[in-house]
Scaffold this active site. Structure first.
Site, PDB file in Angstrom:
ATOM      1  N   TYR A  16       0.852  -1.190   0.000  1.00  0.00           N
ATOM      2  CA  TYR A  16       0.000   0.000   0.000  1.00  0.00           C
ATOM      3  C   TYR A  16       0.889   1.240   0.000  1.00  0.00           C
ATOM      4  O   TYR A  16       2.084   1.139   0.252  1.00  0.00           O
ATOM      5  CB  TYR A  16      -0.918  -0.001   1.225  1.00  0.00           C
ATOM      6  CG  TYR A  16      -0.172   0.085   2.541  1.00  0.00           C
ATOM      7  CD1 TYR A  16       0.046   1.321   3.146  1.00  0.00           C
ATOM      8  CD2 TYR A  16       0.335  -1.053   3.174  1.00  0.00           C
ATOM      9  CE1 TYR A  16       0.744   1.405   4.340  1.00  0.00           C
ATOM     10  CE2 TYR A  16       1.022  -0.967   4.366  1.00  0.00           C
ATOM     11  CZ  TYR A  16       1.230   0.265   4.941  1.00  0.00           C
ATOM     12  OH  TYR A  16       1.922   0.361   6.118  1.00  0.00           O
ATOM     13  N   SER A 254       3.225   5.877  13.235  1.00  0.00           N
ATOM     14  CA  SER A 254       2.801   4.481  13.304  1.00  0.00           C
ATOM     15  C   SER A 254       2.865   3.814  11.938  1.00  0.00           C
ATOM     16  O   SER A 254       2.687   4.447  10.904  1.00  0.00           O
ATOM     17  CB  SER A 254       1.373   4.445  13.832  1.00  0.00           C
ATOM     18  OG  SER A 254       0.604   3.517  13.127  1.00  0.00           O
ATOM     19  N   LYS A 255       3.135   2.512  11.978  1.00  0.00           N
ATOM     20  CA  LYS A 255       3.206   1.786  10.705  1.00  0.00           C
ATOM     21  C   LYS A 255       1.936   1.000  10.459  1.00  0.00           C
ATOM     22  O   LYS A 255       1.822   0.301   9.470  1.00  0.00           O
ATOM     23  CB  LYS A 255       4.405   0.838  10.733  1.00  0.00           C
ATOM     24  CG  LYS A 255       5.716   1.548  10.464  1.00  0.00           C
ATOM     25  CD  LYS A 255       6.648   0.645   9.667  1.00  0.00           C
ATOM     26  CE  LYS A 255       7.641   1.453   8.882  1.00  0.00           C
ATOM     27  NZ  LYS A 255       8.963   1.470   9.289  1.00  0.00           N
ATOM     28  N   ARG A 256       0.980   1.098  11.376  1.00  0.00           N
ATOM     29  CA  ARG A 256      -0.229   0.308  11.161  1.00  0.00           C
ATOM     30  C   ARG A 256      -0.935   0.799   9.906  1.00  0.00           C
ATOM     31  O   ARG A 256      -1.223   1.998   9.774  1.00  0.00           O
ATOM     32  CB  ARG A 256      -1.157   0.428  12.369  1.00  0.00           C
ATOM     33  CG  ARG A 256      -0.786  -0.577  13.449  1.00  0.00           C
ATOM     34  CD  ARG A 256      -1.763  -0.539  14.545  1.00  0.00           C
ATOM     35  NE  ARG A 256      -1.911   0.837  15.018  1.00  0.00           N
ATOM     36  CZ  ARG A 256      -2.921   1.268  15.724  1.00  0.00           C
ATOM     37  NH1 ARG A 256      -3.878   0.462  16.041  1.00  0.00           N
ATOM     38  NH2 ARG A 256      -2.983   2.532  16.128  1.00  0.00           N
ATOM     39  N   GLN A 257      -1.185  -0.139   9.018  1.00  0.00           N
ATOM     40  CA  GLN A 257      -1.688   0.230   7.701  1.00  0.00           C
ATOM     41  C   GLN A 257      -2.903   1.152   7.761  1.00  0.00           C
ATOM     42  O   GLN A 257      -2.973   2.156   7.067  1.00  0.00           O
ATOM     43  CB  GLN A 257      -2.013  -1.035   6.911  1.00  0.00           C
ATOM     44  CG  GLN A 257      -2.721  -0.741   5.610  1.00  0.00           C
ATOM     45  CD  GLN A 257      -2.659  -1.901   4.646  1.00  0.00           C
ATOM     46  OE1 GLN A 257      -1.986  -2.879   4.907  1.00  0.00           O
ATOM     47  NE2 GLN A 257      -3.346  -1.781   3.538  1.00  0.00           N
TER      48      GLN A 257
END
Ligand code: GLU
Length: 479
Positions: A16, A254-257
């Site tokens: 993504y 943050s890396k949370r999609q």
């Protein structure tokens, strides 16, 4: 050689588009468009383990939907292609051989187990993992024999052991990194695939990239890259490392999609204009306090000189504020067109285009993201959910008199238009003595389910006579 500026966006397709990657792509794009240079898309897909199906299409689609276009790349080609690194693997091999011949790289035969042991020993000594250089000084003869015997090997960069690497970065100015902090990086893996560092530098050179504009996380890789440029005798691109993106509490973003994927923001009803504008201001600002920019204004005002050094906070409140600005600002036809998608998703169908526009016009004053429009419109399409408090309002004598009056008058009216509604509103005051907060909220609750919302003529127009009568009747207790 021409002085044309050539910049690139070089994503590794991992599924993504991260907002940080969008910023990198955008700044490169703005710089190319501002300077009349070329903007190149290169897909860095040499790490087959990280390959995610459809990631490239997804990425291209998202960038396209934001109107970021490329002059060269997988879609439109160009004289420096192919633009997928996985299609360029033959190119890199000869450069590896050149580096070995120049003693700037060496074959390394250490096995996975060797490296594991090395890692454990270093850990015991409290050191961060680094290759200890045990294959650095193998003789050429020995290395050649082992290769001829079919032993597996990688090729590593032979970085200096002393001193420091000093370079100029357009954002950070002078940067010095001691060589002892730089590892003998693997350039070519045992499967013959190059690593990022080799492919990236070779391609930046072959594609004549003049400026490398990318995230700060790559700053520590610059010594390896400059070492490569130097070994090949090439002129390095100018370096420009963009500040980190931070959460509001100043931690790394943050890396949370769900929190950082551009496509998710679009799906949530953030407008593309908002995203471009918001992301452009994450690390760059023009003179003055102007905050709202369209893409053309950004191209006009953008400059690498005004990039910030300090981390840029991803402030969701600001994003929401900005989206509201654009919801107000954009052409109503355009917003209505986009709103349609959300209606379709919710299964709502509006017969007349004017109704859609009316609804969107009212809704955009009240919503923050466009996806909220379906909840806003729900009372027109579904049964009403009236709260207990609002029901109490409907049950008062005043309200009951009012609802009956409206029911009778609408029933007997030939045409129901704004004129009639306004007349009925006036008559309610004159004939029934019902005004203000005793007038509008009960009617809205009965027809729309909530005391606040669109104007009554809009509600009535969208519902149509039949539904209006049904809804009024439903709230009248004894007829
Ligand atoms: N492929 C790298 C990435 O995914 C590119 C870094 C660079 O621009 O050199 O971000």
């Amino acid at each position: 050689m021409s002085n044309e500026i050539r910049v690139r966006f070089a994503p590794s397709p991992t599924g993504y588009l991260h907002v940080g990657s969008l910023r990198t792509a955008l700044y490169n794009y703005l710089y190319a468009r501002k300077t009349g240079g070329k903007f190149i898309l290169r897909i860095e897909d040499t790490d087959q383990n990280r390959f995610v199906k459809d990631a490239v299409e997804n990425l291209l689609k998202t960038l396209q939907s934001l109107n970021i276009d490329f002059d060269e790349g997988p879609q439109n080609g160009g004289e420096f292609g192919p633009y997928f690194q996985s299609e360029r693997t033959d190119i890199y091999r000869k450069y590896v051989d050149e580096l070995i011949a120049k003693d700037a790289a060496y074959p390394c035969f250490c096995t996975k187990e060797d490296l594991q042991k090395m890692r454990e020993q270093q850990k015991k000594r409290g050191e961060d993992f680094h290759y200890d250089g045990r294959c650095r000084d193998l003789s050429t003869k020995e290395a050649e024999e082992r290769i001829a015997n079919g032993e597996k090997y990688v090729v590593r960069l032979k970085v200096p052991k002393n001193g420091e690497c000093t370079f100029y970065d357009l954002v950070r100015d002078k940067v010095s990194i001691p060589w002892k902090m730089v590892d003998d990086q693997v350039l070519l893996k045992s499967d013959g695939f190059p690593t990022y560092h080799l492919a990236n530098v070779v391609d930046d050179h072959l594609m004549r990239i003049t400026h490398v504009i990318r995230g700060e996380e790559w700053l520590s890789s610059v010594p390896k890259h400059l070492f490569l440029y130097d070994a090949f005798g090439w002129k390095p691109s100018k370096m420009c490392h963009l500040p980190l993106l931070l959460n509001s509490d100043k931690s790394k973003l943050s890396k949370r999609q769900g929190d950082v994927a551009v496509e998710d923001f679009l799906k949530k009803g953030y407008l593309k204009e908002t995203l471009i504008n918001f992301v452009a201001l994450l690390g760059w600002h023009a003179k003055g306090n102007k905050e709202i920019y369209d893409l053309n204004e950004l191209i006009k005002d953008f400059s690498l000189k005004r990039l910030n050094k300090s981390g840029a906070v991803f402030d969701l409140d600001k994003l929401n504020w900005m989206n509201k600005q654009y919801l107000h600002k954009l052409d109503i036809d355009e917003i209505a067109k986009r709103a349609k998608t959300f209606f379709q998703e919710a299964g709502y169908h509006l017969e007349k285009t004017e109704h859609l526009k009316e609804l969107v016009e009212v809704a955009r004053q009240r919503i923050t993201t466009l996806d909220e429009i379906s909840a806003f419109a729900a009372p027109f399409f579904k049964g009403l959910e009236i709260s207990e408090n609002d029901r109490k309002i409907l049950r008062t004598d005043n309200s009951q008199i009012l609802l009956k009056f409206w029911l009778e008058n609408i029933q007997s009216a030939k045409t129901i238009d704004e004129n009639l509604i306004n007349k009925l509103l006036k008559r309610s005051g004159k004939e029934l003595g019902i005004k203000g907060k005793h007038l509008y909220p009960p009617l809205r609750i009965a027809l729309y389910g909530k005391p606040h919302g669109p104007e009554l003529p809009t509600i009535i127009d969208i519902l149509g006579k039949e539904k209006v009568l049904q809804r009024l009747e439903k709230q009248i207790k004894e007829k």
